[in-house]
Scaffold this motif. Structure first.
Motif, PDB file in Angstrom:
ATOM      1  N   ASN A   1     -25.761 -70.914  52.698  1.00 14.79           N
ATOM      2  CA  ASN A   1     -25.534 -71.473  51.363  1.00 14.79           C
ATOM      3  C   ASN A   1     -24.046 -71.578  51.099  1.00 14.79           C
ATOM      4  O   ASN A   1     -23.244 -70.870  51.717  1.00 14.79           O
ATOM      5  CB  ASN A   1     -26.117 -70.557  50.276  1.00 14.79           C
ATOM      6  CG  ASN A   1     -27.558 -70.244  50.489  1.00 14.79           C
ATOM      7  OD1 ASN A   1     -28.380 -71.134  50.667  1.00 14.79           O
ATOM      8  ND2 ASN A   1     -27.883 -68.958  50.492  1.00 14.79           N
TER       9      ASN A   1
ATOM     10  N   GLN B   1     -21.523 -71.708  47.551  1.00 16.23           N
ATOM     11  CA  GLN B   1     -21.498 -71.616  46.082  1.00 16.23           C
ATOM     12  C   GLN B   1     -20.123 -71.986  45.549  1.00 16.23           C
ATOM     13  O   GLN B   1     -19.121 -71.868  46.252  1.00 16.23           O
ATOM     14  CB  GLN B   1     -21.804 -70.182  45.609  1.00 16.23           C
ATOM     15  CG  GLN B   1     -22.997 -69.541  46.210  1.00 16.23           C
ATOM     16  CD  GLN B   1     -22.558 -68.567  47.272  1.00 16.23           C
ATOM     17  OE1 GLN B   1     -21.685 -67.756  47.055  1.00 16.23           O
ATOM     18  NE2 GLN B   1     -23.177 -68.640  48.441  1.00 16.23           N
TER      19      GLN B   1
ATOM     20  N   LEU C   1     -25.104 -73.414  43.405  1.00 14.31           N
ATOM     21  CA  LEU C   1     -25.360 -73.079  44.800  1.00 14.31           C
ATOM     22  C   LEU C   1     -25.965 -74.287  45.478  1.00 14.31           C
ATOM     23  O   LEU C   1     -26.853 -74.936  44.914  1.00 14.31           O
ATOM     24  CB  LEU C   1     -26.324 -71.887  44.897  1.00 14.31           C
ATOM     25  CG  LEU C   1     -26.761 -71.433  46.307  1.00 14.31           C
ATOM     26  CD1 LEU C   1     -27.008 -69.937  46.317  1.00 14.31           C
ATOM     27  CD2 LEU C   1     -28.017 -72.156  46.772  1.00 14.31           C
TER      28      LEU C   1
ATOM     29  N   ASP D   1     -22.219 -68.145  52.404  1.00 16.84           N
ATOM     30  CA  ASP D   1     -23.075 -67.095  52.941  1.00 16.84           C
ATOM     31  C   ASP D   1     -23.448 -67.500  54.345  1.00 16.84           C
ATOM     32  O   ASP D   1     -23.971 -68.601  54.559  1.00 16.84           O
ATOM     33  CB  ASP D   1     -24.363 -66.949  52.125  1.00 16.84           C
ATOM     34  CG  ASP D   1     -24.105 -66.708  50.680  1.00 16.84           C
ATOM     35  OD1 ASP D   1     -25.030 -66.940  49.890  1.00 16.84           O
ATOM     36  OD2 ASP D   1     -22.985 -66.306  50.328  1.00 16.84           O
TER      37      ASP D   1
ATOM     38  N   ALA E   1     -25.426 -60.082  56.155  1.00 17.27           N
ATOM     39  CA  ALA E   1     -26.202 -60.902  55.233  1.00 17.27           C
ATOM     40  C   ALA E   1     -25.831 -60.717  53.779  1.00 17.27           C
ATOM     41  O   ALA E   1     -26.045 -61.610  52.970  1.00 17.27           O
ATOM     42  CB  ALA E   1     -27.687 -60.614  55.431  1.00 17.27           C
TER      43      ALA E   1
ATOM     44  N   SER F   1     -20.568 -62.596  50.831  1.00 14.22           N
ATOM     45  CA  SER F   1     -20.081 -63.942  50.589  1.00 14.22           C
ATOM     46  C   SER F   1     -18.612 -63.977  50.963  1.00 14.22           C
ATOM     47  O   SER F   1     -17.879 -63.019  50.714  1.00 14.22           O
ATOM     48  CB  SER F   1     -20.236 -64.331  49.125  1.00 14.22           C
ATOM     49  OG  SER F   1     -21.580 -64.600  48.800  1.00 14.22           O
TER      50      SER F   1
ATOM     51  N   TYR G   1     -16.129 -56.234  45.917  1.00 11.91           N
ATOM     52  CA  TYR G   1     -15.101 -57.148  46.397  1.00 11.91           C
ATOM     53  C   TYR G   1     -13.753 -56.720  45.813  1.00 11.91           C
ATOM     54  O   TYR G   1     -13.674 -56.225  44.691  1.00 11.91           O
ATOM     55  CB  TYR G   1     -15.383 -58.586  45.959  1.00 11.91           C
ATOM     56  CG  TYR G   1     -16.593 -59.209  46.607  1.00 11.91           C
ATOM     57  CD1 TYR G   1     -17.881 -58.965  46.117  1.00 11.91           C
ATOM     58  CD2 TYR G   1     -16.462 -60.057  47.695  1.00 11.91           C
ATOM     59  CE1 TYR G   1     -19.001 -59.546  46.708  1.00 11.91           C
ATOM     60  CE2 TYR G   1     -17.571 -60.643  48.290  1.00 11.91           C
ATOM     61  CZ  TYR G   1     -18.823 -60.385  47.795  1.00 11.91           C
ATOM     62  OH  TYR G   1     -19.921 -60.960  48.382  1.00 11.91           O
TER      63      TYR G   1
ATOM     64  N   PHE H   1     -14.709 -59.247  50.608  1.00 12.87           N
ATOM     65  CA  PHE H   1     -15.862 -58.354  50.667  1.00 12.87           C
ATOM     66  C   PHE H   1     -15.460 -56.982  51.170  1.00 12.87           C
ATOM     67  O   PHE H   1     -14.776 -56.864  52.193  1.00 12.87           O
ATOM     68  CB  PHE H   1     -16.911 -58.973  51.588  1.00 12.87           C
ATOM     69  CG  PHE H   1     -18.102 -58.119  51.862  1.00 12.87           C
ATOM     70  CD1 PHE H   1     -18.238 -57.482  53.083  1.00 12.87           C
ATOM     71  CD2 PHE H   1     -19.099 -57.963  50.910  1.00 12.87           C
ATOM     72  CE1 PHE H   1     -19.346 -56.713  53.359  1.00 12.87           C
ATOM     73  CE2 PHE H   1     -20.211 -57.185  51.182  1.00 12.87           C
ATOM     74  CZ  PHE H   1     -20.338 -56.553  52.408  1.00 12.87           C
TER      75      PHE H   1
ATOM     76  N   GLN I   1     -21.548 -53.742  50.924  1.00  9.25           N
ATOM     77  CA  GLN I   1     -22.811 -53.992  50.266  1.00  9.25           C
ATOM     78  C   GLN I   1     -23.701 -52.769  50.445  1.00  9.25           C
ATOM     79  O   GLN I   1     -23.804 -52.224  51.546  1.00  9.25           O
ATOM     80  CB  GLN I   1     -23.541 -55.227  50.813  1.00  9.25           C
ATOM     81  CG  GLN I   1     -24.785 -55.527  49.971  1.00  9.25           C
ATOM     82  CD  GLN I   1     -25.872 -56.264  50.724  1.00  9.25           C
ATOM     83  OE1 GLN I   1     -25.956 -56.216  51.943  1.00  9.25           O
ATOM     84  NE2 GLN I   1     -26.717 -56.965  49.995  1.00  9.25           N
TER      85      GLN I   1
ATOM     86  N   ARG J   1     -25.272 -51.622  53.873  1.00  7.93           N
ATOM     87  CA  ARG J   1     -25.837 -52.723  54.660  1.00  7.93           C
ATOM     88  C   ARG J   1     -24.759 -53.681  55.167  1.00  7.93           C
ATOM     89  O   ARG J   1     -25.050 -54.561  55.963  1.00  7.93           O
ATOM     90  CB  ARG J   1     -26.854 -53.519  53.837  1.00  7.93           C
ATOM     91  CG  ARG J   1     -28.034 -52.708  53.381  1.00  7.93           C
ATOM     92  CD  ARG J   1     -28.805 -52.088  54.551  1.00  7.93           C
ATOM     93  NE  ARG J   1     -29.938 -51.295  54.109  1.00  7.93           N
ATOM     94  CZ  ARG J   1     -31.200 -51.667  54.287  1.00  7.93           C
ATOM     95  NH1 ARG J   1     -31.483 -52.807  54.894  1.00  7.93           N
ATOM     96  NH2 ARG J   1     -32.163 -50.894  53.850  1.00  7.93           N
TER      97      ARG J   1
ATOM     98  N   GLN K   1     -31.368 -58.287  49.853  1.00  9.35           N
ATOM     99  CA  GLN K   1     -30.196 -58.056  50.696  1.00  9.35           C
ATOM    100  C   GLN K   1     -29.263 -59.247  50.748  1.00  9.35           C
ATOM    101  O   GLN K   1     -28.158 -59.133  51.257  1.00  9.35           O
ATOM    102  CB  GLN K   1     -30.638 -57.697  52.118  1.00  9.35           C
ATOM    103  CG  GLN K   1     -31.325 -56.353  52.209  1.00  9.35           C
ATOM    104  CD  GLN K   1     -31.537 -55.957  53.655  1.00  9.35           C
ATOM    105  OE1 GLN K   1     -30.599 -55.810  54.418  1.00  9.35           O
ATOM    106  NE2 GLN K   1     -32.801 -55.797  54.032  1.00  9.35           N
ATOM    107  N   PHE K   2     -29.705 -60.401  50.227  1.00  9.95           N
ATOM    108  CA  PHE K   2     -28.817 -61.561  50.239  1.00  9.95           C
ATOM    109  C   PHE K   2     -27.693 -61.329  49.226  1.00  9.95           C
ATOM    110  O   PHE K   2     -27.819 -60.497  48.339  1.00  9.95           O
ATOM    111  CB  PHE K   2     -29.603 -62.834  49.918  1.00  9.95           C
ATOM    112  CG  PHE K   2     -30.444 -62.727  48.677  1.00  9.95           C
ATOM    113  CD1 PHE K   2     -31.786 -62.363  48.752  1.00  9.95           C
ATOM    114  CD2 PHE K   2     -29.913 -62.997  47.427  1.00  9.95           C
ATOM    115  CE1 PHE K   2     -32.563 -62.258  47.626  1.00  9.95           C
ATOM    116  CE2 PHE K   2     -30.687 -62.894  46.288  1.00  9.95           C
ATOM    117  CZ  PHE K   2     -32.009 -62.522  46.394  1.00  9.95           C
ATOM    118  N   PRO K   3     -26.584 -62.072  49.366  1.00 11.38           N
ATOM    119  CA  PRO K   3     -25.436 -61.828  48.487  1.00 11.38           C
ATOM    120  C   PRO K   3     -25.772 -62.013  47.016  1.00 11.38           C
ATOM    121  O   PRO K   3     -26.566 -62.863  46.652  1.00 11.38           O
ATOM    122  CB  PRO K   3     -24.418 -62.871  48.950  1.00 11.38           C
ATOM    123  CG  PRO K   3     -24.809 -63.195  50.322  1.00 11.38           C
ATOM    124  CD  PRO K   3     -26.313 -63.094  50.352  1.00 11.38           C
ATOM    125  N   GLY K   4     -25.160 -61.193  46.197  1.00  7.98           N
ATOM    126  CA  GLY K   4     -25.331 -61.340  44.760  1.00  7.98           C
ATOM    127  C   GLY K   4     -24.379 -62.387  44.222  1.00  7.98           C
ATOM    128  O   GLY K   4     -23.227 -62.484  44.646  1.00  7.98           O
ATOM    129  N   TYR K   5     -24.872 -63.171  43.269  1.00  4.91           N
ATOM    130  CA  TYR K   5     -24.044 -64.225  42.700  1.00  4.91           C
ATOM    131  C   TYR K   5     -23.670 -63.939  41.255  1.00  4.91           C
ATOM    132  O   TYR K   5     -22.941 -64.705  40.638  1.00  4.91           O
ATOM    133  CB  TYR K   5     -24.778 -65.567  42.781  1.00  4.91           C
ATOM    134  CG  TYR K   5     -25.250 -65.917  44.180  1.00  4.91           C
ATOM    135  CD1 TYR K   5     -26.551 -66.368  44.403  1.00  4.91           C
ATOM    136  CD2 TYR K   5     -24.406 -65.781  45.268  1.00  4.91           C
ATOM    137  CE1 TYR K   5     -26.982 -66.686  45.685  1.00  4.91           C
ATOM    138  CE2 TYR K   5     -24.831 -66.086  46.549  1.00  4.91           C
ATOM    139  CZ  TYR K   5     -26.118 -66.541  46.748  1.00  4.91           C
ATOM    140  OH  TYR K   5     -26.535 -66.838  48.018  1.00  4.91           O
TER     141      TYR K   5
END
Lengths: 112, 112
Positions: free
Chosen positions: A31, A33, A48, A92, A97, A100, B35, B45, B48, B55, B97-101
């Motif tokens: 992705n 963003q 996104l 991403d 994983a 960002s 971050y 980054f 996480q 992770r 587990q995917f990045p937070g936006y």
């Protein structure tokens, strides 16, 4: 090093004009963003776009993605003074994983 | 509903000291990412945490550490502060587990 690079670094336009910012990245992505940040405050998520999408719209925002060129653009139409901010792209990827990767941003100034 | 909250908002520390920054995720979110944003650059980054386990880790020295609590809030700790640690520290949360936006407003750390 940063994954994304925004271009231009700074942009100054008059209210009502359109603003275009570009982002290039280096590795494959899931992705991409775009975020806005006002004066060193928190990041606001704008839009996104997934790697299998080519264009996305949200209000006055239009984002394009060209995975073959590893690039994206953010167009803000009919800009307003309130759009003055820094704009960042972030990607991403498939590794790490939860991460960002951000570029260094474009600073947009919209003059009333 | 409350968004991502960070405390304190501003902090001044002396070189060599230790600092603890705190982040509360959006209710229901189990992942927190940290971050660092140095003035004039995009966020980088650091960590996480998901379900209380690390992770992902960025390219930061061991002086940086973090943990996540059973209520999914998180702390970022930095030991032996250097002038170069002066930055805006941002926290983002996500459900998986995917990045937070969704980012908090950040903690502005100044090391003197």
């Amino acid at each position: 090093s940063q994954q994304g690079e925004e271009d231009p670094q700074a942009l100054s336009i008059q209210e009502g004009e359109n603003a275009t910012m570009n982002c290039s990245y280096k590795t494959s992505i899931n992705n991409l963003q775009w975020y806005r940040q006002n004066s060193g405050r928190g990041l606001v998520h704008l839009i996104l776009i997934r790697s299998n999408e080519r264009e996305k719209h949200s209000g006055r925002l239009r984002v394009t993605l060209d995975t073959s060129k590893k690039s994206s653009s953010l167009l803000i139409t009919a800009s307003r003074a309130a759009d003055t901010a820094s704009y960042f792209c972030a990607t991403d990827g498939n590794t790490n994983a939860g991460k960002s990767t951000f570029g260094d941003g474009t600073t947009l100034t919209v003059k009333p | 509903d409350a968004g991502v909250t960070q405390s304190p908002t501003h902090l001044i520390k002396t070189r060599g000291q230790h600092v603890t920054l705190r982040c509360s995720p959006i209710s229901g979110h189990k992942s927190v990412s940290w971050y660092q944003q140095v003035l004039g650059q995009g966020p980088q980054f650091i960590f996480q945490y998901y379900e209380k386990e690390e992770r992902g880790r960025g390219n930061f020295p061991d002086r940086f550490s973090a943990r996540q609590f059973p209520n999914y809030s998180s702390e970022l700790n930095v030991n032996a502060l250097l002038l170069g640690d002066s930055a805006l520290y941002l926290c983002a949360s996500s459900q998986g587990q995917f990045p937070g936006y969704t980012f908090g407003s950040g903690t502005r750390l100044t090391v003197v």
